[in-house]
Design an enzyme around this catalytic site. Structure first.
Site, PDB file in Angstrom:
ATOM      1  N   GLY A   6     -19.982 -20.472   9.536  1.00 40.23           N
ATOM      2  CA  GLY A   6     -18.865 -21.396   9.309  1.00 40.23           C
ATOM      3  C   GLY A   6     -19.262 -22.434   8.289  1.00 40.23           C
ATOM      4  N   CYS A  54     -25.871 -17.439  11.423  1.00 38.92           N
ATOM      5  CA  CYS A  54     -25.795 -18.662  10.620  1.00 38.92           C
ATOM      6  C   CYS A  54     -25.329 -19.852  11.487  1.00 38.92           C
ATOM      7  CB  CYS A  54     -24.905 -18.404   9.405  1.00 38.92           C
ATOM      8  SG  CYS A  54     -25.080 -19.659   8.144  1.00 38.92           S
ATOM      9  N   TYR A  55     -24.111 -20.323  11.293  1.00 37.33           N
ATOM     10  CA  TYR A  55     -23.609 -21.414  12.138  1.00 37.33           C
ATOM     11  C   TYR A  55     -23.741 -21.033  13.619  1.00 37.33           C
ATOM     12  CZ  TYR A  55     -20.375 -25.075  13.821  1.00 37.33           C
ATOM     13  OH  TYR A  55     -19.816 -26.151  14.466  1.00 37.33           O
ATOM     14  N   HIS A  72     -27.233 -13.515   6.772  1.00 42.58           N
ATOM     15  CA  HIS A  72     -25.982 -12.799   7.044  1.00 42.58           C
ATOM     16  C   HIS A  72     -26.207 -11.287   7.087  1.00 42.58           C
ATOM     17  CE1 HIS A  72     -23.168 -16.165   6.875  1.00 42.58           C
ATOM     18  NE2 HIS A  72     -24.099 -16.705   6.106  1.00 42.58           N
ATOM     19  N   GLU A 130     -24.182  -9.085   7.902  1.00 40.80           N
ATOM     20  CA  GLU A 130     -22.944  -8.335   7.611  1.00 40.80           C
ATOM     21  C   GLU A 130     -22.747  -8.051   6.129  1.00 40.80           C
ATOM     22  OE1 GLU A 130     -23.291 -11.423   8.476  1.00 40.80           O
ATOM     23  OE2 GLU A 130     -21.717 -12.749   7.765  1.00 40.80           O
ATOM     24  N   SER A 138       8.034   3.576   3.013  1.00 40.40           N
ATOM     25  CA  SER A 138       7.959   3.209   1.597  1.00 40.40           C
ATOM     26  C   SER A 138       7.299   4.306   0.782  1.00 40.40           C
ATOM     27  CB  SER A 138       7.142   1.933   1.454  1.00 40.40           C
ATOM     28  OG  SER A 138       5.806   2.189   1.851  1.00 40.40           O
ATOM     29  N   GLY A 139       6.567   5.189   1.470  1.00 36.18           N
ATOM     30  CA  GLY A 139       5.721   6.143   0.752  1.00 36.18           C
ATOM     31  C   GLY A 139       4.272   5.696   0.805  1.00 36.18           C
ATOM     32  N   GLY A 140       4.054   4.444   1.197  1.00 38.24           N
ATOM     33  CA  GLY A 140       2.698   3.910   1.302  1.00 38.24           C
ATOM     34  C   GLY A 140       2.036   4.348   2.603  1.00 38.24           C
ATOM     35  N   VAL A 141       0.719   4.140   2.665  1.00 39.80           N
ATOM     36  CA  VAL A 141      -0.048   4.677   3.795  1.00 39.80           C
ATOM     37  C   VAL A 141       0.266   3.935   5.104  1.00 39.80           C
ATOM     38  CG1 VAL A 141      -2.111   3.319   3.243  1.00 39.80           C
ATOM     39  CG2 VAL A 141      -2.345   5.408   4.551  1.00 39.80           C
ATOM     40  N   ASP A 142       0.499   2.624   5.050  1.00 40.22           N
ATOM     41  CA  ASP A 142       0.694   1.875   6.296  1.00 40.22           C
ATOM     42  C   ASP A 142       1.952   2.326   7.037  1.00 40.22           C
ATOM     43  OD1 ASP A 142      -1.457   0.538   5.322  1.00 40.22           O
ATOM     44  OD2 ASP A 142      -0.379  -1.286   4.788  1.00 40.22           O
ATOM     45  N   SER A 143       3.080   2.349   6.323  1.00 34.31           N
ATOM     46  CA  SER A 143       4.311   2.730   7.012  1.00 34.31           C
ATOM     47  C   SER A 143       4.261   4.208   7.418  1.00 34.31           C
ATOM     48  CB  SER A 143       5.551   2.419   6.169  1.00 34.31           C
ATOM     49  OG  SER A 143       5.544   3.134   4.960  1.00 34.31           O
ATOM     50  N   LYS A 148      -7.512  -1.800   6.678  1.00 31.69           N
ATOM     51  CA  LYS A 148      -6.892  -0.818   5.786  1.00 31.69           C
ATOM     52  C   LYS A 148      -7.648   0.520   5.772  1.00 31.69           C
ATOM     53  CE  LYS A 148      -3.796  -0.144   2.476  1.00 31.69           C
ATOM     54  NZ  LYS A 148      -2.397  -0.565   2.532  1.00 31.69           N
TER      55      LYS A 148
END
Ligand code: XMP
Length: 517
Positions: free
Chosen positions: A59, A86-87, A173, A175, A227-232, A373
């Protein structure tokens, strides 16, 4: 209904670090389910998730500041394995009786990490490795019961741990990709210290999500905008697996899609995924709305409104719809809860089919709320979505309208579509590392003089945009080989009427944006 087995969950308490989301991703990459919660979440709320371990993030503040952010102290008594980063490590030191010193300067960047002793946390980590530091205060003395596990030249307590209480801290870190042993340390904490099995897999997510959707919507009917997008596409496919014919999808062909896109999307949804899809051909409506409009923001707003109007009209034709599917992702969910996250200046009115009809009083089904994503893409693969959808590059909701600078007309759309198809096919045929994240053509209203054959031309400029990016928030222009740019340029000028000059966009974001409008 299927009985769901509980999933081992790691709770990540967020102190507002830049890298908090990255920690959640790393944990999931180690096949362990993780959830990011605000640092001040009451213990009762954390305990409800029956956490197999807790991770405290970094943080921007100092644990020594008055009113420094902290955790519910019941955490320390809960017997749950804890890793402070860290924090988070400094907080362990502060709360459990260690000593900290305030910094006079921040340490930022790579440091040589040296191991001081054996511990399950650093099992398999080389004696010396590079670690990424980004901190102000440092731990001077580990709390009673803790052993110092590693140090760097400027940080004598770079890692510590109490094996009996299974509480560990690292000043660096783990990560970030720059920390060489980072993945090993996170994996050691999860699988070694906390003994969590590596069982979080997309197959189990998909199975669980289908059960949850069935429980949530009961016998209700559901609507979804594709929409044609991956999410929908992934959200709709999950819901369809759960409730079948009770899901109706609406695909609005705005006439602003790329070459062949509407046909390909419909083929994938209807013939491959067997979704129940209503296609609305609305090109003329959108073109009428856009006639004479050249202001980018005005275009975006008009397209958004028209989309909502069409979606509402179509949904009113369907009886008894109670639910709306949205492709909301995990970063959208946590954005609003993360300390210090602020609503920034509005640069563009992003239009996204997932975020539409607020006025429709429908209840929301958001099956992707817990995913990043890349996990959505993986879920898409598990569900058998075609690669063309799973790997589709981001495409703006307002479509080609924001890639046709100036007025949007059928003729100008045809031009940008033809140029874009050349850019896309040439880049996809080339062997590039790294592959650009997004690439497309922009039709500008700029005209210039050229010579073709023996004649003078006075025609338009097309710009090519290709970027590398992780998330579209920041981007760099892709260093495409000159031969590839040459091929694209020659083909566009020769094959697309009305174009006699090509420019390559060499601006990063910021200061430019990805789309030109
Ligand atoms: P900008 O142009 O804002 O784009 O730098 C960042 C990323 O977002 C995409 N983009 C959109 N996506 N609706 C969307 O769903 C929109 O209205 C929209 N506008 C831009 C853009 O393609 C890039 O990937």
């Amino acid at each position: 209904m299927m009985v769901q087995s509980p999933v081992a969950t790691v709770v990540i308490l967020d102190f507002g670090a830049q890298y908090s989301q990255l920690i959640a991703r790393r944990v999931r990459e180690a096949c362990v389910y993780s959830e990011l919660l605000p640092h001040d979440t009451p213990w009762s709320e954390i305990a409800r998730r029956n956490p197999a371990a807790v991770i405290l993030t970094g943080g921007p503040e100092s644990t020594l500041a008055p009113n420094a952010l902290g955790v519910d102290p019941r955490l320390w008594q809960a017997g749950v394995p804890v890793l402070g980063i860290c924090y988070g490590m400094q907080l362990i030191a502060r709360d459990l009786g260690g000593a900290l010193v305030e910094s006079t300067h921040r340490e930022f960047g790579p440091a040589a990490l040296r191991l001081l002793g054996a511990s399950p946390l650093v099992d398999g980590v080389p004696e010396q490795s590079r670690a990424w530091m980004s901190h102000g205060d440092t731990v001077e003395q580990a709390p009673p019961g803790f052993t110092v596990l590693a140090s760097t030249a400027s940080c004598k307590v770079a890692a510590f741990g109490d094996p009996d209480r299974r509480i560990y801290g690292v000043q660096f870190h783990p990560e970030v990709a720059h920390t060489e042993a980072g993945r090993q340390i996170i994996s050691n904490f999860l699988h070694g210290v906390a003994a969590i099995p590596a069982t979080w897999q997309m197959e189990s997510f998909v199975e669980r999500a289908i059960g949850e959707i069935r429980a949530q919507v009961g016998a209700g009917r559901v609507i979804c905008a594709l929409s044609g997008g991956v999410d929908s596409a992934v959200a709709a496919t999950l819901v369809a697996r759960a409730i079948g014919e009770r899901l109706t999808c609406i695909f609005v062909d705005t006439g602003l899609l790329r070459k062949g896109e509407a046909r390909d999307v419909m083929h994938a949804f209807r013939d491959i995924l067997h979704l129940n899809v209503i296609k609305v051909d609305a090109e003329e409506r959108f073109l009428a709305r856009l006639a004479g409009v050249i202001d980018p923001e005005e275009k975006r707003i008009r397209i958004g409104h028209e989309f909502i109007a069409i979606f509402e009209e179509e949904s009113l034709k369907l009886p008894d719809i109670a639910w709306l599917v949205q492709g909301t992702l995990y970063p959208d969910v946590i954005e609003s809860k993360t300390p210090g996250s602020k609503a920034g200046h509005k640069i563009k009115s992003h239009h996204n089919v997932g975020g539409l009809p607020e006025t429709m009083a429908l209840k929301l089904v958001e099956p992707l709320r817990s995913l990043f994503k890349d996990e959505v893409r993986e879920a898409g693969r598990v569900l058998g979505l075609p690669e063309a959808i799973v790997e589709r590059q981001p495409f703006p909701g307002p479509g080609l309208a924001v890639r046709v600078l100036g007025e949007v007309t059928a003729e100008r759309l045809k031009t940008v579509r033809a140029a874009d198809a050349i850019v896309t096919s040439e880049i996809e045929a080339a062997t590039l590392a790294p592959r650009p994240w997004q690439y497309f053509a922009v039709l500008t209203p700029l005209q210039s003089v050229g010579v073709m054959g023996d004649g003078r031309t006075y025609a338009n400029l097309v710009a090519i945009r290709a970027i590398t990016s992780e998330d579209g928030m920041t981007a760099d222009w892709a260093r495409l080989p000159h031969e590839l740019l040459e091929r694209i340029s020659t083909r566009i000028v020769n094959e697309v009427p009305g174009i006699n000059r090509i420019a390559y966009d060499v601006t990063s974001k910021p200061p430019a944006t990805v789309e030109w409008e």
